[in-house]
Enzyme design. Structure first.
Site, short mmCIF file in Angstrom:
data_model
loop_
_atom_site.label_atom_id
_atom_site.label_comp_id
_atom_site.label_asym_id
_atom_site.label_seq_id
_atom_site.Cartn_x
_atom_site.Cartn_y
_atom_site.Cartn_z
N HIS A 364 -6.97 -5.30 14.28
CA HIS A 364 -5.44 -5.29 14.60
C HIS A 364 -4.70 -6.47 14.18
O HIS A 364 -3.61 -6.51 14.02
CB HIS A 364 -5.57 -4.97 16.00
CG HIS A 364 -6.42 -3.63 16.26
ND1 HIS A 364 -6.68 -3.43 17.63
CD2 HIS A 364 -6.63 -2.60 15.62
CE1 HIS A 364 -7.56 -2.29 17.71
NE2 HIS A 364 -7.50 -1.76 16.24
N CYS A 677 1.95 4.21 -1.28
CA CYS A 677 2.30 3.04 -0.20
C CYS A 677 0.73 2.34 0.27
O CYS A 677 0.88 1.69 1.04
CB CYS A 677 3.01 4.01 1.04
SG CYS A 677 1.61 4.83 1.77
#
Ligand code: PEP
Ligand code: MG
Length: 748
Positions: A364, A677
């Protein structure tokens, strides 16, 4: 007897402290210490070897060996008994040194007459600083009391070395923390930056090492441990009913905090003349040494816990909180063992770079660093031990290299690199508002990837036309509890406000795999990347997905809305997700809330299977976005998080490009809007090839828009397509080389 051992040891430590307090330079202090130890331990020889560099030990002071050998005798790590003590971080105690395996005779020292040898590592918090040795002529094994005493002295020596007590003229005596260090890690986010170290958790400096009065120290320790226990109990009470993993860690803390063995060992150290904090640190050093030796994950985690607990205890004892009074430098480079996304967000864009000892590419923290475009190097072993607050540091995120306290040559070269990047940025800003139109006249739509409110300013500064991928899970990852619908809706509304007329594609929650929410029950899956993640979770437990869809509809409040579902592997999953959307719309309609003027529902193509979905899927889906990061890992069966394999297969290989061409063809037949993407969209060479095979929309990190646009504006896509075709016909494995050759001819 024990009493005697304690008072002898206390006496020696007291004398050591007095010797340190006297005037004199580093060498004089070392000389005095060797004399003191030799006389206290009644040995003919006492020698101190310190590391000259990471591989070489140097005899820095001796009582008993020939003085001419001081600063002359050097040993490689692992060489001779001294080198072995350092290499293995283990004490060697032998009555007959010359016949010991690994013994190396050093004639210049005159040590041939000494038979017994006791060597202990001088180490601090797992870092090897040198070796302390006593030798004597009599053939005898040193007793456990003597061994213990020497270990205590070595620990105090380590502390003094750390505090710079032995600094002086000799190069070998220069403080480790003043020398330049080059550390190699792994790229977490590209970019080069320099600044000054800011330790996320500054280390506690123990200056009070030796104490006269064991009773006072013992009381101080007991009080500090009480405070610690109360603190841990409070944390546990606060965490009750919450996240299981956090509770597990706290339980382990409590177990250690109540451990009799831990307390007993520290009490013993205090009785032998150490201060309470020195005793805690001695235990911590031993735990760190063990940490370096065990590979069992569970045991490593527990030792890690003990390390954290010791830090807490040291902070209580020394009164040094995480606020040490140091001021955040103006150009901070964050150095930490690891950091959570929430903490990283608190620093925000003020950071020039981040260096982590642990971390992973998909962690993260890495996701947030990428979102904030801050260079990040992970897996930088030993950085938290090597770096001190305020150290000059240069971070090369492209190469995964960190220069700590760099010398002038490195500094100059690094400055040049940064200047070149700044030049390039300037060039890119000149084309910011121009379209990405190729030399042959094809325009490619340039969108950016985002996931935080902090990303939105890049929408105008980068020249992006919209947000092609808004990773909504970041909002979930940076919290400690499930966000409420009203919070999400307010945030999405702000995102839409900031985007104005530009399109924002919200991707519904993509959790699972490496993106684990601390407040959700962990799934113990053998292969999380192939497991219960993204849309699979959304469909099986639709509560969160429903809440999110509602929040998005409320946020749009009548405005246009684009939503895409991640990780759709088959048509029926799209149908089921779309049905959830229809239900959410119906509910909003019933409640009288305004519905989006235009609603687009799309899917991410991240699994090879979806490329072969029935025609009906391509006809029905609003748009498709290729999630190349996942698609590539499944296409090549190569884990995107595994450093060993993640770069092994080329995006520009004929198999992968052919696969993408198949997707382009199917979308062309059905008239389905298609974009790309994944990270590869932000790589100029890859992006040019995608455009050449017919992909007309790319979504990437904001920082990549300039370089990609710069490239696209120079290339002739027809020529590039011909090169790709030729490679196909020739049966080549990859188009990279001929493509690069062509790009060199158009490069400026
Ligand atoms: C991808 O897989 O390419 C993608 C864009 O999604 P993420 O990187 O968030 O998995
Ligand atoms: Mg993905």
């Amino acid at each position: 007897m024990v009493q005697n051992r304690e008072s002898e040891s206390r006496k020696l430590l007291g004398r050591l402290r007095d010797a340190m307090a006297e005037d004199g330079d580093g060498q004089q202090r070392l000389d005095k210490i060797t004399k003191l130890i030799a006389s206290s331990m009644q040995t003919e020889v006492c020698s101190i070897y310190l590391f000259r560099d990471a591989e070489t030990l140097e005899l820095c002071a001796t009582e008993g060996l020939k003085q001419e050998s001081v600063h002359q005798t050097r040993l490689r790590l692992g060489e001779g008994l001294v080198g072995l003590v350092a290499k293995k971080s283990k004490t060697i105690n032998t009555a007959d040194a010359p016949s010991e395996k690994g013994f190396r005779f050093m004639p210049e020292t005159g040590e041939e007459i000494y038979s017994s040898f006791l060597g202990v590592p001088i180490q601090r918090l797992g870092e090897n600083l040198g070796v302390l040795v006593v030798q004597s002529k009599a053939e005898r094994l040193f007793s456990s009391d003597e061994l213990y005493a020497l270990e205590v002295v070595a620990m105090i020596l380590a502390e003094m070395t750390e505090l710079g007590a032995f600094l002086g003229e000799g190069e070998a005596l220069s403080a480790r923390h003043q020398q330049p260090v080059l550390l190699r890690g792994t790229t977490g986010q590209e970019g080069a930056a320099m600044g000054h170290v800011w330790l996320h958790e500054p280390r506690v400096v123990v200056t009070h090492l030796v104490a006269e009065d064991p009773e006072t120290e013992s009381k101080r320790l007991a009080e500090a441990v009480d405070t610690l226990r109360i603190g841990v109990d409070k944390l546990l009470a606060g965490a009750a009913g919450g996240d299981g993993e956090q509770i597990q860690v706290l339980e382990a803390y409590r177990m250690f905090a109540n451990s009799k063995g831990w307390m007993r060992r520290m009490e013993e150290d205090i009785a032998n003349g150490m201060s309470a904090e020195a005793a805690v640190e001695k235990e911590q050093t031993q735990a760190r040494t063990r940490l370096g030796q065990v590979s069992d994950t569970y045991l490593r985690e527990r030792l890690q816990d003990l390390d954290d607990l010791s830090n807490r205890l040291l902070r209580i004892l020394t009164g040094q909180g995480s606020q040490t009074g140091a001021e955040l430098p103006t150009d901070p480079v964050l150095v930490a063992r690891n950091i959570g996304p929430g903490e990283l967000l608190e620093y925000g864009r003020s950071l020039k770079a981040i260096v982590l000892e642990e971390g992973s590419v998909g962690s993260h923290a890495a996701i947030v660093a990428r979102a904030l475009a801050i260079p990040l190097v992970i897996h930088t072993e030993t950085i938290t031990r090597e770096a001190l607050n305020g150290d000059h540091i240069m971070v090369d995120g492209d190469q995964g290299i960190v220069h700590l306290r760099p010398d002038d040559n490195v500094t100059t070269a690094f400055r040049d690199k940064i200047a070149m990047q700044a030049d390039a940025q300037e060039r890119y800003s000149a084309i910011r508002d121009m379209p990405a139109t190729s030399a042959c006249g094809t325009t490619i739509a340039m969108h950016m990837n985002a996931g935080l409110m902090a990303d939105l300013p890049s929408l105008s500064s980068s020249g992006a036309e919209g947000v092609g991928l808004f990773r909504t899970e970041l909002q979930f990852l940076v919290r400690n509890q499930m966000p409420k619908r009203s919070e999400l809706s307010a945030l999405y509304s702000r995102v839409l406000d900031a985007a104005g007329d530009m399109r924002v594609v919200f991707r519904t929650l993509d959790i699972g795999s490496d993106k684990v929410l601390t407040y959700m029950k962990p799934n113990d899956e053998p292969n999380p990347a192939l497991g219960w993640r993204a849309i699979r979770v959304g469909l099986d437990k639709p509560g969160v997905m429903r809440m999110q869809l509602q929040a998005l509809l409320r946020a749009a409040a009548g405005r246009n809305l684009s939503i895409m579902f991640p990780f759709v592997a088959q048509y029926s999953e799209y149908v089921a997700a779309k049905a959830e959307m229809d239900k959410a719309m119906e509910r909003e309609r019933r409640l009288g809330h305004p519905l989006p003027e235009k609603l687009e529902i799309g899917a991410m193509l991240e699994t090879p299977s979806l490329a072969f979905a029935p025609q009906a899927f391509f006809d029905e889906v609003g748009f498709l976005s290729i999630g190349g990061n996942d698609l590539k890992q499944f296409f090549f069966a190569a884990d995107r998080e595994n450093e060993r394999v993640r770069r092994r297969y080329d995006t520009l290989s004929i198999p992968f490009l052919s696969f993408l061409q198949g997707i382009v063809a199917r979308c062309a037949t059905s008239g389905t809007a298609l974009s790309f993407c994944g990270e590869d969209a932000g790589r100029p060479v890859e992006a040019a090839c995608f455009a050449a095979i017919g992909i007309r929309t790319l979504s990437m990190r904001p920082a990549s828009i300039g370089p990609v646009k710069h490239m696209l504006r120079r290339v002739d896509l027809n020529e590039l397509r011909n090169i790709i075709e030729e490679c196909h016909e020739k049966g080549a494995e990859s188009v990279r080389e001929p493509v690069m050759d062509y790009l060199k001819t158009v490069a400026r």
